[in-house]
Design a protein around this motif. Structure first.
Motif, mmCIF file in Angstrom:
data_model
loop_
_atom_site.group_PDB
_atom_site.id
_atom_site.type_symbol
_atom_site.label_atom_id
_atom_site.label_comp_id
_atom_site.label_asym_id
_atom_site.label_seq_id
_atom_site.Cartn_x
_atom_site.Cartn_y
_atom_site.Cartn_z
ATOM 1 N N ALA A 2 42.794 44.541 36.830
ATOM 2 C CA ALA A 2 43.526 43.298 37.120
ATOM 3 C C ALA A 2 43.986 43.255 38.568
ATOM 4 O O ALA A 2 45.167 43.034 38.857
ATOM 5 C CB ALA A 2 44.698 43.127 36.167
ATOM 6 N N PRO A 3 43.077 43.438 39.532
ATOM 7 C CA PRO A 3 43.507 43.561 40.925
ATOM 8 C C PRO A 3 43.893 42.214 41.545
ATOM 9 O O PRO A 3 43.370 41.172 41.169
ATOM 10 C CB PRO A 3 42.256 44.113 41.616
ATOM 11 C CG PRO A 3 41.115 43.532 40.829
ATOM 12 C CD PRO A 3 41.610 43.562 39.395
ATOM 13 N N VAL A 4 44.808 42.286 42.500
ATOM 14 C CA VAL A 4 45.073 41.130 43.362
ATOM 15 C C VAL A 4 43.998 41.178 44.447
ATOM 16 O O VAL A 4 44.200 41.713 45.528
ATOM 17 C CB VAL A 4 46.488 41.174 43.952
ATOM 18 C CG1 VAL A 4 46.777 39.892 44.736
ATOM 19 C CG2 VAL A 4 47.533 41.362 42.857
ATOM 20 N N ALA A 5 42.842 40.630 44.119
ATOM 21 C CA ALA A 5 41.645 40.820 44.951
ATOM 22 C C ALA A 5 41.479 39.764 46.030
ATOM 23 O O ALA A 5 40.566 39.870 46.852
ATOM 24 C CB ALA A 5 40.394 40.828 44.056
ATOM 25 N N ASP A 6 42.341 38.769 46.057
ATOM 26 C CA ASP A 6 42.249 37.680 47.031
ATOM 27 C C ASP A 6 43.672 37.348 47.463
ATOM 28 O O ASP A 6 44.387 36.606 46.785
ATOM 29 C CB ASP A 6 41.561 36.476 46.389
ATOM 30 C CG ASP A 6 41.298 35.335 47.369
ATOM 31 O OD1 ASP A 6 42.046 35.229 48.366
ATOM 32 O OD2 ASP A 6 40.376 34.548 47.122
ATOM 33 N N LEU A 7 44.090 37.909 48.602
ATOM 34 C CA LEU A 7 45.471 37.731 49.031
ATOM 35 C C LEU A 7 45.772 36.296 49.433
ATOM 36 O O LEU A 7 46.878 35.795 49.177
ATOM 37 C CB LEU A 7 45.794 38.677 50.189
ATOM 38 C CG LEU A 7 45.759 40.175 49.893
ATOM 39 C CD1 LEU A 7 46.261 40.963 51.105
ATOM 40 C CD2 LEU A 7 46.583 40.523 48.666
ATOM 41 N N ALA A 8 44.822 35.623 50.063
ATOM 42 C CA ALA A 8 45.060 34.238 50.451
ATOM 43 C C ALA A 8 45.276 33.356 49.222
ATOM 44 O O ALA A 8 46.182 32.510 49.193
ATOM 45 C CB ALA A 8 43.897 33.708 51.289
ATOM 46 N N GLU A 9 44.482 33.578 48.183
ATOM 47 C CA GLU A 9 44.646 32.810 46.956
ATOM 48 C C GLU A 9 45.940 33.202 46.242
ATOM 49 O O GLU A 9 46.646 32.342 45.695
ATOM 50 C CB GLU A 9 43.447 33.032 46.038
ATOM 51 C CG GLU A 9 43.516 32.318 44.695
ATOM 52 C CD GLU A 9 43.451 30.802 44.780
ATOM 53 O OE1 GLU A 9 43.555 30.157 43.716
ATOM 54 O OE2 GLU A 9 43.304 30.248 45.900
ATOM 55 N N ALA A 10 46.268 34.476 46.259
ATOM 56 C CA ALA A 10 47.523 34.916 45.646
ATOM 57 C C ALA A 10 48.726 34.308 46.364
ATOM 58 O O ALA A 10 49.735 33.962 45.732
ATOM 59 C CB ALA A 10 47.608 36.440 45.659
#
Length: 265
Positions: A152-160
């Motif tokens: 369950a990674p936060v794989a897209d910081l811009a989207e997060a």
């Protein structure tokens, strides 16, 4: 009444066998667990905990996961790092701590466990924000990482950031949004770091309320299209915390994914 999925965060676990330091700061440490059996040397497994990079969450909540992996015969370390809300945490300390720990821990553990740690680079298991840090480490210093299991990674910081996950967690980590500190997102955001040279398996629960599964779907699609060896296992009916809970129905899938990285297929 169903069990609280967050129960794993406070469930007692056996104490680690040893704590080693990879730096001078009190949080530049890692808890070591010896592999339970006398089998062949296996690659070190480095567990990178989540908690949206915040100081109130530390490595201790991954104790049940780490103990279960050691019981499977893996040498395991739970990596700690400076986090947001602490002096030196956030940008860049959180990120540089993880790079330093991943680089230093194989030798430190090999000294502590002679003959029990394989000569290859470690496998990183990262959950949530720890999944982001594992992906970041593999993309930034691929020679120090054998494989990544991103849970369950936060794989897209811009989207997060756009989704405002955990009420400003990404802005607290990087010091602003993508338009304010674009150079930091270019360095730290896994979506900016494709293709990845490290073999990667992403697991994500379809019922995840903390990090949307769509983020992993989009990340894996884009990363695979760029030529990376990456796969996604989406678990129906699984939420965010089941992926780090050895008592959950998702746990056998986590072990299968780890074995695939260990065995190389």
């Amino acid at each position: 009444m169903p069990a609280d999925p967050r129960a794993v965060l406070t469930r007692p676990a056996p104490a680690p066998d040893l704590t080693v330091a990879y730096g001078d700061h009190p949080d530049q440490i890692a808890d070591l667990r010896r592999p339970a059996n006398g089998g062949p040397a296996r690659p070190l497994v480095v567990v990178v905990h989540g908690g949206f990079w915040r100081a109130e969450y530390d490595r201790r909540h991954t104790g049940p996961l780490a103990a279960a992996l050691a019981a499977q015969g893996y040498p395991v370390v739970q990596l700690e790092y400076r986090r947001t809300g602490q002096p030196g945490g956030g940008w860049p300390g959180t990120l540089t701590d993880v790079l330093a720990g991943v680089a230093a821990l194989p030798e430190l553990v090999a000294e502590a466990l002679p003959g029990r740690v394989g000569a290859s680079a470690p496998i990183l298991i990262g959950h949530s924000a720890g999944g982001h840090l594992a992906l970041f480490a593999a993309a930034t210093a691929p020679s120090t990482v054998r494989g990544v299991l991103a849970l369950a990674p936060v794989a897209d910081l811009a989207e997060a950031y756009r989704l405002d996950l955990d009420s400003g967690a990404v802005a607290a980590l990087l010091g602003g949004g993508p338009t304010e500190v674009p150079d930091r997102y270019a360095v730290a955001d896994p979506r900016s770091l494709v293709p990845m040279r490290t073999r990667t398996v992403v697991l994500h629960g379809s019922l995840d309320q903390q990090v949307p599964a769509l983020m992993s779907r989009n990340f894996v699609t884009a990363t695979r299209a760029a030529g990376s060896d990456i796969s996604l296992v989406e678990l129906a009916g699984c939420e965010h915390f089941g992926l780090i809970d050895p008592e959950s129905s998702a746990w056998p899938r986590v072990l299968d994914a780890l074995r695939s990285l260990h065995d190389g297929h």
